[in-house]
Design a protein around this motif. Structure first.
Motif, PDB file in Angstrom:
ATOM      1  N   GLY A 154       0.779  -1.231   0.000  1.00  0.00           N
ATOM      2  CA  GLY A 154       0.000   0.000   0.000  1.00  0.00           C
ATOM      3  C   GLY A 154       0.808   1.277   0.000  1.00  0.00           C
ATOM      4  N   SER A 155       2.080   1.208  -0.379  1.00  0.00           N
ATOM      5  CA  SER A 155       2.962   2.377  -0.252  1.00  0.00           C
ATOM      6  C   SER A 155       3.792   2.624  -1.495  1.00  0.00           C
ATOM      7  CB  SER A 155       3.929   2.176   0.914  1.00  0.00           C
ATOM      8  OG  SER A 155       3.256   2.057   2.131  1.00  0.00           O
ATOM      9  N   VAL A 156       4.331   3.834  -1.527  1.00  0.00           N
ATOM     10  CA  VAL A 156       5.384   4.193  -2.465  1.00  0.00           C
ATOM     11  C   VAL A 156       6.648   4.362  -1.637  1.00  0.00           C
ATOM     12  CG1 VAL A 156       6.240   5.915  -4.093  1.00  0.00           C
ATOM     13  CG2 VAL A 156       3.791   5.401  -4.005  1.00  0.00           C
ATOM     14  N   VAL A 157       7.676   3.617  -1.964  1.00  0.00           N
ATOM     15  CA  VAL A 157       8.951   3.694  -1.244  1.00  0.00           C
ATOM     16  C   VAL A 157       9.950   4.397  -2.155  1.00  0.00           C
ATOM     17  CG1 VAL A 157      10.792   2.358  -0.152  1.00  0.00           C
ATOM     18  CG2 VAL A 157       8.434   1.534  -0.062  1.00  0.00           C
ATOM     19  N   SER A 158      10.715   5.336  -1.613  1.00  0.00           N
ATOM     20  CA  SER A 158      11.736   6.003  -2.418  1.00  0.00           C
ATOM     21  C   SER A 158      13.071   5.975  -1.695  1.00  0.00           C
ATOM     22  CB  SER A 158      11.339   7.452  -2.716  1.00  0.00           C
ATOM     23  OG  SER A 158      11.311   8.220  -1.536  1.00  0.00           O
ATOM     24  N   ARG A 159      14.125   5.962  -2.499  1.00  0.00           N
ATOM     25  CA  ARG A 159      15.482   6.001  -1.969  1.00  0.00           C
ATOM     26  C   ARG A 159      16.344   6.823  -2.914  1.00  0.00           C
ATOM     27  NH1 ARG A 159      19.659   1.072  -0.448  1.00  0.00           N
ATOM     28  NH2 ARG A 159      21.305   2.447   0.273  1.00  0.00           N
ATOM     29  N   THR A 160      16.910   7.903  -2.413  1.00  0.00           N
ATOM     30  CA  THR A 160      17.810   8.724  -3.212  1.00  0.00           C
ATOM     31  C   THR A 160      19.165   8.045  -3.250  1.00  0.00           C
ATOM     32  OG1 THR A 160      16.613  10.721  -2.597  1.00  0.00           O
ATOM     33  CG2 THR A 160      18.845  11.009  -3.454  1.00  0.00           C
ATOM     34  N   ILE A 161      19.659   7.767  -4.460  1.00  0.00           N
ATOM     35  CA  ILE A 161      20.954   7.091  -4.560  1.00  0.00           C
ATOM     36  C   ILE A 161      22.057   8.023  -5.042  1.00  0.00           C
ATOM     37  CG2 ILE A 161      20.056   4.757  -4.705  1.00  0.00           C
ATOM     38  CD1 ILE A 161      20.246   4.859  -7.698  1.00  0.00           C
ATOM     39  N   ILE A 162      21.687   9.146  -5.658  1.00  0.00           N
ATOM     40  CA  ILE A 162      22.647  10.198  -6.001  1.00  0.00           C
ATOM     41  C   ILE A 162      21.985  11.529  -5.674  1.00  0.00           C
ATOM     42  CG2 ILE A 162      23.948  11.358  -7.832  1.00  0.00           C
ATOM     43  CD1 ILE A 162      24.029   8.684  -9.327  1.00  0.00           C
ATOM     44  N   ASP A 163      22.700  12.393  -4.961  1.00  0.00           N
ATOM     45  CA  ASP A 163      22.163  13.702  -4.583  1.00  0.00           C
ATOM     46  C   ASP A 163      23.256  14.745  -4.777  1.00  0.00           C
ATOM     47  OD1 ASP A 163      20.769  15.822  -3.583  1.00  0.00           O
ATOM     48  OD2 ASP A 163      20.494  15.001  -1.580  1.00  0.00           O
ATOM     49  N   LYS A 164      23.203  15.435  -5.904  1.00  0.00           N
ATOM     50  CA  LYS A 164      24.200  16.442  -6.269  1.00  0.00           C
ATOM     51  C   LYS A 164      23.509  17.756  -6.593  1.00  0.00           C
ATOM     52  CE  LYS A 164      27.675  13.487  -6.426  1.00  0.00           C
ATOM     53  NZ  LYS A 164      28.826  13.553  -5.583  1.00  0.00           N
TER      54      LYS A 164
END
Length: 66
Positions: A24-34
């Motif tokens: 029931g969810s949207v999961v997010s993970r930032t793998i590059i943050d510039k």
């Protein structure tokens, strides 16, 4: 799965190993943050989606599963 806080730079990894689905969810993970842009990995459960929004960078969608 590779843990959220584990550093993955300079390693070969499968993107599917970086994130799991949650019911029931949207999961997010930032793998590059510039300053020049970000790369964020998403896992959408059935029936979930990304709401319309604006972002400071162009978007690219690449489907890995489903």
């Amino acid at each position: 799965m590779i843990k959220e806080n584990e550093v993955v730079s300079a390693k070969v990894v499968r993107l599917l190993d970086l994130i799991d689905y949650q019911s029931g969810s949207v999961v997010s993970r930032t793998i590059i943050d510039k300053e020049t842009g970000t790369v964020t990995l998403f896992a959408f459960d059935d029936g979930q989606g990304l709401s319309e929004h604006t972002a400071p960078f162009d978007a690219l969608v690449y489907t890995l599963d489903g």
